[in-house]
Each structure stands twice: as structure tokens, then as C-alpha cells.
Design an enzyme around this catalytic site. Structure first.
Site, short mmCIF file in Angstrom:
data_model
loop_
_atom_site.label_atom_id
_atom_site.label_comp_id
_atom_site.label_asym_id
_atom_site.label_seq_id
_atom_site.Cartn_x
_atom_site.Cartn_y
_atom_site.Cartn_z
N GLU A 1 0.83 -1.18 0.00
CA GLU A 1 0.00 0.00 0.00
C GLU A 1 0.88 1.25 0.00
O GLU A 1 1.77 1.38 0.84
CB GLU A 1 -0.87 -0.05 1.26
CG GLU A 1 -1.53 1.23 1.64
CD GLU A 1 -2.01 1.20 3.09
OE1 GLU A 1 -1.78 0.19 3.80
OE2 GLU A 1 -2.60 2.20 3.51
N ASP B 1 -0.58 -1.17 6.08
CA ASP B 1 -0.33 -0.58 7.40
C ASP B 1 -1.14 -1.30 8.46
O ASP B 1 -2.18 -1.89 8.18
CB ASP B 1 -0.75 0.89 7.40
CG ASP B 1 0.26 1.75 6.65
OD1 ASP B 1 1.40 1.27 6.46
OD2 ASP B 1 -0.09 2.87 6.25
N ASP C 1 -3.04 -0.12 10.54
CA ASP C 1 -4.09 0.76 11.07
C ASP C 1 -5.43 0.46 10.38
O ASP C 1 -5.54 -0.48 9.61
CB ASP C 1 -3.69 2.23 10.88
CG ASP C 1 -3.47 2.56 9.41
OD1 ASP C 1 -3.75 1.69 8.54
OD2 ASP C 1 -3.01 3.68 9.12
N ASP D 1 -7.16 2.07 8.11
CA ASP D 1 -7.14 2.18 6.65
C ASP D 1 -6.49 0.96 6.01
O ASP D 1 -6.96 0.44 5.01
CB ASP D 1 -6.36 3.43 6.22
CG ASP D 1 -7.27 4.65 6.15
OD1 ASP D 1 -8.50 4.49 6.39
OD2 ASP D 1 -6.75 5.75 5.86
#
Ligand code: TTJ
Length: 657
Positions: free
Chosen positions: A444, A517, A519, A521
């Protein structure tokens, strides 16, 4: 008991009785030989003695009651799992005949349970339609049961007989009076035969019982589990029959018109029922049955239905001028997109073919289904122009998407998988061309993509950076999916082709590692990617080729040394342990990694990419059953339960490679 059994026979001379006795002994030996053969080779009669075979016993018995219901004489069937894992089946039909048969000199009911292949049909007065796939019936169940007992309620009397591993324990006896009618059979599967398990699965039985209720409109059928403290009883009755089945299948979907189309007809003694409804999605589900048996492999009834559907929709579309003169006809696959249908035929002599004997072979059924369904469906379209238009437009949309997909496929297809000229520009490929050892990281963001490119081992690791959120394929048409550059480059890089052309054997990498990641997102992107793979590259998951990278959550730095905390259970606890294990000086600093971009190329390599040190999680689909549940969820509008499921089902694994 013997005395009352004899009372059932009509008056005979002494001579006749002696004859009978001699014949009885002779025939009894044959009976035992017959059932002994079943006990010696149970697999020949019920397929397997595993859990599957155990449950098959129930259906062999229930089929008899269903036949009685189909003949119009029974309306209620009750199945019980008793506390000791034995089974009782009761119906309110006419009761198995108890009179003495000319040929055997024995009560008919005894013959049903002791003579191989006697179950089901009784000469001319028998059933029009018989269920049982293997047609071996009640005597096989009897042979494979430690004990089986039958009670027939008929003529104001209760008749009873018991068997032990197939052998008659005592003659049929009248044990009381009753004003009921019907048959009750109770059996204890033989643990000498069913060595794997003798425990019944309530859910498995309930699923089929419900299916039988759908398939036999108006029938009341229940299943009760008496094993738990609080017994569980499920009762099923569907006035709508298979139309209710379609509604049930579509419970969590959005149909394009309210009620399923339902048709029923009969020709040459063959009954054909079809129920169908279109949903807003793109999947197709056509379930077909012959004499209540799920014909997984399809057959002539499905073939007749499909031919009729395609022809009638095209004829209608032309007549309504929705298809213009120089428009091409809709294909079968176009008019089946988003179609959920159940086809059920009842045939006096079904022929089952195919690998698993679940393909209907009777050739006349194709024409008959075609004709009956065509007439009814044509009439429906004429009477319901609004629905008619919706159906045609659904097919048109599918045909446009199909043409667009074909074009896109031609764009993504690679002439030679090793020829790099077709590969997407952003792909940093690996130099080795051994797929078994090659890994493709989907990363990403461009910056992380950059670190991954320089940190990797370029011998076997390739990097494909993707930008931002990718398309939610559940909500997009095929056309739109293939117009998406990120998605196209993934297919091209993998080299597997697309949709109908997909071939897992062409995979250029046997590890597809999704690196995002740690997180929210990142999790979202991961979900979208996995949904895409699930829907369009599922064999990769089945082959075990799909993984999640697991970047560390924390780094604890002391001087020049860094210790990483990998994600997974109790990460905070492990962090604490690490800190406590370090000397007090120099003071350790804790870094919390929020994104891949926070790590330099070297860190990314040693924490997340190096096969010697990394943790990666393989994405698995536990079994087909669960997979279909995932599918439902992946199809849904809610991202949240979908993400939860995926996270729960990504098995954390440290792989030493
Ligand atoms: C046969 O034709 C004459 C009238 O009775 C018909 C008959 O046998 N009906 C029947 C059989 N109803 N129920 C059964 C049956 C039920 C169970 C639970 C088990 C078996 C082997 C048969």
C-alpha cells in the site's frame, strides 16, 4: 408374542402349516444370507460407514414416509433423535401392510424389513414416485441396526415387530388398540458397523428435513433432538413449497421483483416445478432436484429449464422491441446472471448418472421441462410486463459486462508469462522465474512501495505498489472492475488470467503477500483486496498462496539494538516483558509503528519481509461450508462483519522457509 403373531395368519390345514414351516425355514435362511451380505459389505449399500453413511440410514427410512405423503396419504412426519442416539421416525400414513403375503407366507411388514430390495413398491398398488437414491431401503437399515422395531397403527390395532441385526426377534404381534393410522420405526445403528461415529448431527438432519419440507409443498415435517436437557424441536411446513425455498435462499439479498415466479405442471406422469427470482447481484444459483434428491451435477431437467429460459427471454425481448433487429441475442449466461432458481421434478423411474450419481439422465425430461416451463414463463411475462422488462434489462446489462470483460481480458492476457514486456510498469519483478519460490508483495502506498523495492531480496521477491483504496468489487460491474488499473495490474502480474480463463497453475508466484499498514485504513484496503481475490481468484486461496504480511507493532530501541514486537495476541504484554528484560541504562525508547512508511528499507526487510525473521499469516478457507458463509458476508453491504470475519480467519503462522 409368537402366539399372537400366528393369530394373524388365516386358517390353514395341518399339511399347509407344515409346508409353510419348511418354506419359512428355507426362506429365513435366504433372508439372513441377504442381510448378512449387507453387514459384510455395508459400503455397497449405503456408500460409506462414516458419519455420512450413518445419516444416510435416517433418509432411507424417512423416504418411505415421504413416499406415503407424495401418494397423498400422509401429511405429518416426525423425526426424533433419542437420548441414546437412536432414531425414531413416525408418519400418519396408511401404515405398512401387515397382511400375509402369498409368496412368503409372512406379514408384508416383515418382508419390508428382512428382504433385500423389497422396500418401497408393492406391486400395482404401490407408489407413483419413489425417492431413495440407492433404492435399497428399510431392510438395509435393519441389517445395519443393533435393533430396529416397527409399530404399525392400522385397522384399529397396533402391530409390533422387533429385529436384531436384521434377524426377526419374534413374530409380528398385536400389542394394543388404537384409533390412529400410521407407521413408527425406531432403530439403533450398529456400533459394530459405524465404527467412526454413532452420534447424529442435529444441524445436518435439520437442514435436510427443512429441504424436504420445501420440496414437498404442504408437508409438515419436524425434527426433535431429545439429547439435550431442554429438547429442541424444529417444525417445517411451507405452503409455498420451492417458492418459499427461493425466498429463503434470498433472505439476505435484494430481489429485483417481490415474489418468486412459480410454475408447476405435469406431462406423461412427470411433475415439474420451477421457482425463480432475480437478485440485484451477479451470482447465479440454480438448485435442481429429482425425486427430492439434490442433483448436484444437474442433468436433463436443468438443461430443459436453461434452454427454455434463454429462448423465452430472447423472444420476449424481441417482441417488446427491447432487443432491436440487429442486436445480438442474449446468451444463456447473460439471462442467468443474478438468477436464483429451484427446479424440482418427480419421475416414476429416474435415472441417475455421473461421477456421484447426482445427474438426472432421463432424456425425455429435457423436452418436458422445457415445454412446461416455457408455457408458464411466457404467460408470466405477458401478464407481468414490469417484471418482464426488469428481467430483460438485467440480461442486457450482463451481456454488456460480458463483452467489456472479454475486451479487458484480451488486454490483460499475456502471450508468454516470462515475457516481461506486458507486465505493469509499477511492478518490480523478481529475477528468478521459479514460481514455487517467488513472492509477490502488494504494498500500500508509493513510499512503502519504494522501501519494499530496495529492501527486498530481488532474487525471489517482487513488489507491486498500489495506491489508495481499491474498488469494492462487490458493488461494481465486471466492466468497472476491469477498467480499474490497480486490479488489472494485479491480474497481469500474477499471470493467472481472469474470470472464466483463470488458471491457478499459471500463477507466477506461489506467495501473494498483502502488505498494508497496521491501522484501520490498512485493514480496510486488506479487506477490499481479499474480497477481490476471493471473488475472482479464489483458487489462489484454496491453494494456500495468499498471505498477510505482519509488520511489527513496536520497536524497542536500546543503543544500537532494536527488538520488535510482532502483531498478534497480547502484543502489549509482550512489549512490557521486553522492556522489563532490558538493563535500565541506556534508557530504552519505544517506537510505535503506525505505517509501513515509518520503516526504512532495511527495517522493512528484517521485520516483515525476510523469510528467516518475519511473521506472515496464511489466509485459509476452513471448508467449503464456511467458505459459502464467507461468501454471503463478502457479498453483503456491511464492511464491518466482513472485516471481522477475515481478521478472525487469517491464521497467524510463523513460517520457516
Ligand atoms: C403401502 O401401500 C399400501 C398402504 O401402505 C403403504 C405403506 O407402506 N405406507 C407406508 C410405509 N407409510 N409409511 C411407511 C413407512 C414409514 C416408515 C417410518 C418406515 C418405513 C419402512 C415405511
Amino acid at each position: 408374542m409368537k402366539g399372537s403373531g400366528e393369530a394373524l395368519a388365516k386358517e390353514k390345514t395341518n399339511e399347509e402349516m407344515l409346508d409353510d414351516a419348511a418354506n419359512y425355514d428355507a426362506s429365513q435362511i435366504q433372508v439372513l444370507e441377504g442381510l448378512e451380505a449387507v453387514r459384510k459389505r455395508p459400503g455397497m449399500y449405503i456408500g460409506t460407514t462414516s458419519k455420512e453413511g450413518l445419516h444416510h440410514l435416517v433418509w432411507e427410512i424417512v423416504d418411505n414416509s415421504i413416499d406415503e405423503a407424495l401418494a397423498g396419504y400422509a401429511s405429518q412426519i416426525d423425526v426424533y433423535i433419542e437420548k441414546d442416539n437412536s432414531i425414531t421416525v413416525v408418519d400418519n400414513g396408511r401404515g405398512i401392510p401387515v397382511d400375509i403375503q402369498e409368496k412368503t407366507g409372512r406379514p408384508a411388514v416383515e418382508t419390508v424389513f428382512t428382504i433385500l430390495h423389497a422396500g418401497g413398491k408393492f406391486g400395482g398398488g404401490g407408489y407413483k414416485v419413489s425417492g431413495g437414491l440407492h433404492g435399497v431401503g428399510s431392510s438395509v437399515v435393519n441389517a445395519l441396526s443393533e435393533t430396529l422395531d416397527v409399530t404399525v397403527y392400522k385397522n384399529g390395532q397396533m402391530y409390533f415387530q422387533e429385529y436384531h441385526r436384521g434377524a426377526v426377534v419374534a413374530d409380528l404381534a398385536i400389542i394394543g388398540e388404537t384409533d390412529q393410522r400410521g407407521t413408527k420405526v425406531h432403530f439403533v445403528p450398529d456400533s459394530q458397523i459405524f465404527t467412526e461415529t454413532t452420534e447424529f448431527d442435529f444441524k445436518k438432519l435439520a437442514t435436510r428435513v427443512q429441504e424436504l419440507a420445501f420440496l414437498n409443498r404442504g408437508l409438515s415435517i419436524s425434527i426433535t433432538d431429545k439429547r439435550p436437557e431442554q429438547e429442541i424441536k424444529n417444525s417445517y411446513h411451507y405452503e409455498g413449497g420451492i417458492a418459499s425455498y427461493v425466498e429463503f435462499l434470498n433472505e439476505k439479498k435484494t430481489p429485483i421483483f417481490a415474489d418468486p415466479i412459480y410454475t408447476e405442471g405435469e406431462l406423461e406422469g412427470i411433475t415439474v416445478e420451477v421457482a425463480m427470482q432475480y437478485i440485484t447481484g451477479y451470482e447465479t444459483n440454480i438448485l435442481s432436484f429429482a425425486n427430492n434428491i439434490h442433483t448436484h451435477e444437474g442433468g436433463t431437467h436443468e438443461q430443459g429449464f436453461r434452454m427454455a429460459l434463454t429462448r423465452v427471454v430472447n423472444d420476449y425481448a424481441r417482441k417488446q422491441k427491447i432487443l432491436k433487429d440487429n442486436d445480438e441475442n442474449l446468451l444463456g449466461e447473460d439471462v442467468r446472471e443474478g438468477l436464483i432458481a429451484v427446479i424440482s421434478v418427480k419421475h416414476p423411474d429416474p435415472q441417475f448418472e455421473g461421477q456421484t450419481k447426482t445427474k438426472l439422465g432421463n432424456s425425455e425430461v429435457s423436452t418436458i421441462t422445457n415445454r412446461l416451463f416455457s408455457d408458464a414463463f411466457q404467460k408470466f411475462l405477458l401478464e407481468n410486463p414490469k417484471e418482464g422488462r426488469l428481467i430483460v434489462e438485467k440480461g442486457l446489462q450482463a451481456s454488456k459486462a460480458r463483452i467489456a470483460a472479454k475486451r479487458a481480458r484480451e488486454m490483460t492476457r499475456r502471450k508468454n508469462p516470462l515475457e516481461l514486456s506486458n507486465l505493469p510498469g509499477k511492478l518490480a519483478d523478481s529475477s528468478s522465474n521459479d514460481p514455487a519460490n517467488a513472492e509477490l508483495f502488494i504494498v500500500e502506498g508509493d513510499s512503502a512501495g519504494g522501501s519494499a523495492k530496495s529492501g527486498r531480496n530481488r532474487e525471489f521477491q517482487a513488489i507491486l505498489p498500489i495506491r489508495g483504496k481499491i474498488l469494492n468489487v462487490e458493488k461494481a460491474s465486471m466492466e468497472k472492475i476491469l477498467a480499474n488499473e490497480e486490479i488489472r495490474s494485479l491480474f497481469t502480474a500474477m499471470g493467472t488470467g481472469f474470470g472464466a480463463d483463470f488458471d491457478v497453475n499459471k500463477a507466477r508466484y506461489h506467495k501473494l503477500v498483502i502488505m498494508t499498514d497496521a491501522d484501520v485504513d490498512g485493514a480496510h484496503i486488506r479487506t477490499l483486496l481479499l474480497t477481490l481475490i476471493y471473488r475472482y481468484m479464489k483458487p489462489l486461496i484454496e491453494a494456500g498462496y495468499v498471505y498477510f504480511a505482519m509488520p511489527p507493532l513496536y520497536g524497542v530501541k536500546q543503543g544500537k539494538n532494536i527488538t520488535y514486537v510482532q502483531p498478534g495476541a497480547n502484543a502489549e504484554g509482550r512489549l512490557k516483558e521486553i522492556i522489563e528484560s532490558l538493563p535500565a541504562t541506556p534508557k530504552p525508547t519505544i517506537q510505535r509503528y503506525k505505517g509501513l512508511g515509518e520503516m526504512d528499507d532495511h527495517q522493512l526487510w528484517e521485520t516483515t519481509m525476510d523469510p528467516e525473521r518475519r511473521t506472515i499469516a496464511r489466509v485459509t478457507l476452513d471448508d467449503a461450508d464456511q467458505a459459502s458463509k464467507v461468501f454471503e458476508m463478502l457479498m453483503g453491504d456491511d464492511v464491518e462483519p466482513r472485516r471481522e470475519f477475515i481478521e478472525e480467519n487469517a491464521h497467524y503462522a510463523t513460517l520457516d522457509l
